[in-house]
Design a protein around this motif. Structure first.
Motif, PDB file in Angstrom:
ATOM      1  N   ARG A 122      61.304  39.058  34.449  1.00  0.00           N
ATOM      2  CA  ARG A 122      60.023  39.515  33.894  1.00  0.00           C
ATOM      3  C   ARG A 122      59.849  39.059  32.445  1.00  0.00           C
ATOM      4  O   ARG A 122      58.722  38.843  32.000  1.00  0.00           O
ATOM      5  CB  ARG A 122      59.922  41.043  33.994  1.00  0.00           C
ATOM      6  CG  ARG A 122      58.564  41.590  33.581  1.00  0.00           C
ATOM      7  CD  ARG A 122      58.482  43.085  33.768  1.00  0.00           C
ATOM      8  NE  ARG A 122      58.468  43.458  35.176  1.00  0.00           N
ATOM      9  CZ  ARG A 122      57.354  43.509  35.922  1.00  0.00           C
ATOM     10  NH1 ARG A 122      56.190  43.187  35.399  1.00  0.00           N
ATOM     11  NH2 ARG A 122      57.433  43.870  37.183  1.00  0.00           N
ATOM     12  N   SER A 125      57.644  36.202  31.759  1.00  0.00           N
ATOM     13  CA  SER A 125      56.193  36.340  31.881  1.00  0.00           C
ATOM     14  C   SER A 125      55.548  36.248  30.505  1.00  0.00           C
ATOM     15  O   SER A 125      55.879  37.019  29.593  1.00  0.00           O
ATOM     16  CB  SER A 125      55.845  37.689  32.525  1.00  0.00           C
ATOM     17  OG  SER A 125      54.469  37.980  32.358  1.00  0.00           O
ATOM     18  N   GLY A 127      52.238  36.743  29.989  1.00  0.00           N
ATOM     19  CA  GLY A 127      51.263  37.821  29.925  1.00  0.00           C
ATOM     20  C   GLY A 127      51.869  39.187  29.699  1.00  0.00           C
ATOM     21  O   GLY A 127      51.208  40.089  29.164  1.00  0.00           O
ATOM     22  N   ASP A 128      53.127  39.361  30.081  1.00  0.00           N
ATOM     23  CA  ASP A 128      53.773  40.668  29.988  1.00  0.00           C
ATOM     24  C   ASP A 128      54.611  40.819  28.714  1.00  0.00           C
ATOM     25  O   ASP A 128      55.205  41.859  28.483  1.00  0.00           O
ATOM     26  CB  ASP A 128      54.668  40.880  31.221  1.00  0.00           C
ATOM     27  CG  ASP A 128      55.154  42.317  31.348  1.00  0.00           C
ATOM     28  OD1 ASP A 128      54.304  43.215  31.419  1.00  0.00           O
ATOM     29  OD2 ASP A 128      56.375  42.522  31.349  1.00  0.00           O
ATOM     30  N   ASN A 129      54.641  39.786  27.895  1.00  0.00           N
ATOM     31  CA  ASN A 129      55.492  39.796  26.699  1.00  0.00           C
ATOM     32  C   ASN A 129      54.845  40.636  25.596  1.00  0.00           C
ATOM     33  O   ASN A 129      53.848  40.233  24.989  1.00  0.00           O
ATOM     34  CB  ASN A 129      55.717  38.367  26.210  1.00  0.00           C
ATOM     35  CG  ASN A 129      56.670  38.294  25.031  1.00  0.00           C
ATOM     36  OD1 ASN A 129      57.157  39.302  24.540  1.00  0.00           O
ATOM     37  ND2 ASN A 129      56.930  37.085  24.579  1.00  0.00           N
ATOM     38  N   GLN A 130      55.431  41.783  25.330  1.00  0.00           N
ATOM     39  CA  GLN A 130      54.930  42.681  24.287  1.00  0.00           C
ATOM     40  C   GLN A 130      55.931  42.883  23.155  1.00  0.00           C
ATOM     41  O   GLN A 130      55.624  43.549  22.176  1.00  0.00           O
ATOM     42  CB  GLN A 130      54.606  44.060  24.901  1.00  0.00           C
ATOM     43  CG  GLN A 130      53.646  44.023  26.082  1.00  0.00           C
ATOM     44  CD  GLN A 130      52.270  43.516  25.707  1.00  0.00           C
ATOM     45  OE1 GLN A 130      51.789  43.781  24.612  1.00  0.00           O
ATOM     46  NE2 GLN A 130      51.635  42.802  26.623  1.00  0.00           N
ATOM     47  N   LEU A 131      57.121  42.330  23.286  1.00  0.00           N
ATOM     48  CA  LEU A 131      58.198  42.635  22.341  1.00  0.00           C
ATOM     49  C   LEU A 131      58.649  41.458  21.487  1.00  0.00           C
ATOM     50  O   LEU A 131      59.210  41.658  20.417  1.00  0.00           O
ATOM     51  CB  LEU A 131      59.413  43.183  23.102  1.00  0.00           C
ATOM     52  CG  LEU A 131      59.204  44.501  23.853  1.00  0.00           C
ATOM     53  CD1 LEU A 131      60.454  44.833  24.658  1.00  0.00           C
ATOM     54  CD2 LEU A 131      58.861  45.624  22.897  1.00  0.00           C
ATOM     55  N   GLY A 132      58.431  40.240  21.953  1.00  0.00           N
ATOM     56  CA  GLY A 132      58.959  39.087  21.238  1.00  0.00           C
ATOM     57  C   GLY A 132      60.463  38.971  21.419  1.00  0.00           C
ATOM     58  O   GLY A 132      61.071  39.665  22.236  1.00  0.00           O
ATOM     59  N   ARG A 138      63.418  33.480  27.342  1.00  0.00           N
ATOM     60  CA  ARG A 138      62.044  33.676  27.816  1.00  0.00           C
ATOM     61  C   ARG A 138      61.391  32.339  28.176  1.00  0.00           C
ATOM     62  O   ARG A 138      60.776  32.194  29.233  1.00  0.00           O
ATOM     63  CB  ARG A 138      61.200  34.351  26.735  1.00  0.00           C
ATOM     64  CG  ARG A 138      61.423  35.827  26.521  1.00  0.00           C
ATOM     65  CD  ARG A 138      60.429  36.344  25.489  1.00  0.00           C
ATOM     66  NE  ARG A 138      60.666  37.721  25.096  1.00  0.00           N
ATOM     67  CZ  ARG A 138      60.216  38.783  25.762  1.00  0.00           C
ATOM     68  NH1 ARG A 138      59.526  38.617  26.880  1.00  0.00           N
ATOM     69  NH2 ARG A 138      60.461  40.007  25.319  1.00  0.00           N
TER      70      ARG A 138
END
Length: 221
Positions: A122, A125, A127-132, A138
């Motif tokens: 995941r 992804s 689009g799903d990357n919120q944390l860096g 990644r």
């Protein structure tokens, strides 16, 4: 009898898939670095090893990957990037699966349903990357997802019933993740294998080129 090929069978998930499929009376062929010297990053070795296999296979699982290579830990920031560490991640997590998929047309049957699944993550992804963070890992998994998508399009031209997908197994307790699980919910390898196999068996040709999690839900690109 169904036939399956597991690449990366010496790892936690790969070994669990082998055990589960064998229990289900599937004829399982395995390749791994530790048992067979099968090195996904060795371009000259991958082709001959795959060409020596008895085909076709109804299922192929590419269960390889690494968070750490040569001691390089996932980066906490883009400021920590190492060119060599990034290239190592791409070689194993993206180029390796691509080399296997380049042989998929020969490894899979043309006259019946088949599944080739690349274990992704995941965190690959966009689009799903919120944390860096974890830049190299990644990016390599995002590249693997694009490779799967493109391979699926090409494979569908000759193998109408083939399903080529990226699968996210969830957080699994293996040597691969031991240092990073922490308090995150995680499952054992055998449970992860059951989940993955359940998803693989439920897929239909219209799903080819997709990215799905352990419960069969689509993951954003």
């Amino acid at each position: 009898m169904e036939k399956a090929l597991i690449i990366g069978a010496s790892g936690g998930i790969g070994a669990a898939l082998q055990r589960l499929l064998t229990m289900q009376s599937v004829d399982v062929t395995t390749l791994s670095r530790s048992a067979d010297g099968f090195d996904l990053t060795n371009v000259e070795a991958v082709g001959p090893a795959l060409e020596a296999l008895q085909c076709p296979f109804d299922m192929i699982f590419i269960a390889t990957g690494a968070l750490e290579i040569n001691g390089a830990q996932p980066e906490k920031s883009i400021r920590s990037i190492s060119a060599q560490a990034m290239m190592d991640q791409f070689a194993l997590n993206a180029v390796g699966p691509a080399l296997v998929l380049s042989h998929a047309a020969r490894l899979l049957p043309r006259d019946r349903r088949s599944v080739v699944a690349v274990l992704s993550a995941r965190v690959g992804s966009i689009g799903d990357n919120q944390l860096g963070g974890w830049i190299s890992y990644r990016a390599s998994k995002a590249a693997a997802n694009q490779i799967v998508r493109t391979s699926a399009i090409e494979l569908a031209r000759t193998h109408k019933q083939a399903i080529c997908v990226a699968l996210h197994p969830g957080t699994v307790r293996t040597e691969f993740t031991r240092k990073y699980v922490g308090r995150h919910p995680a499952v054992e390898s055998d449970e992860a294998a059951r989940n993955l196999l359940s998803v693989a068996k439920a897929l239909v040709p219209a799903d080819t080129g997709g990215f799905f999690d352990w419960a069969g839900k689509p993951v954003p690109w």
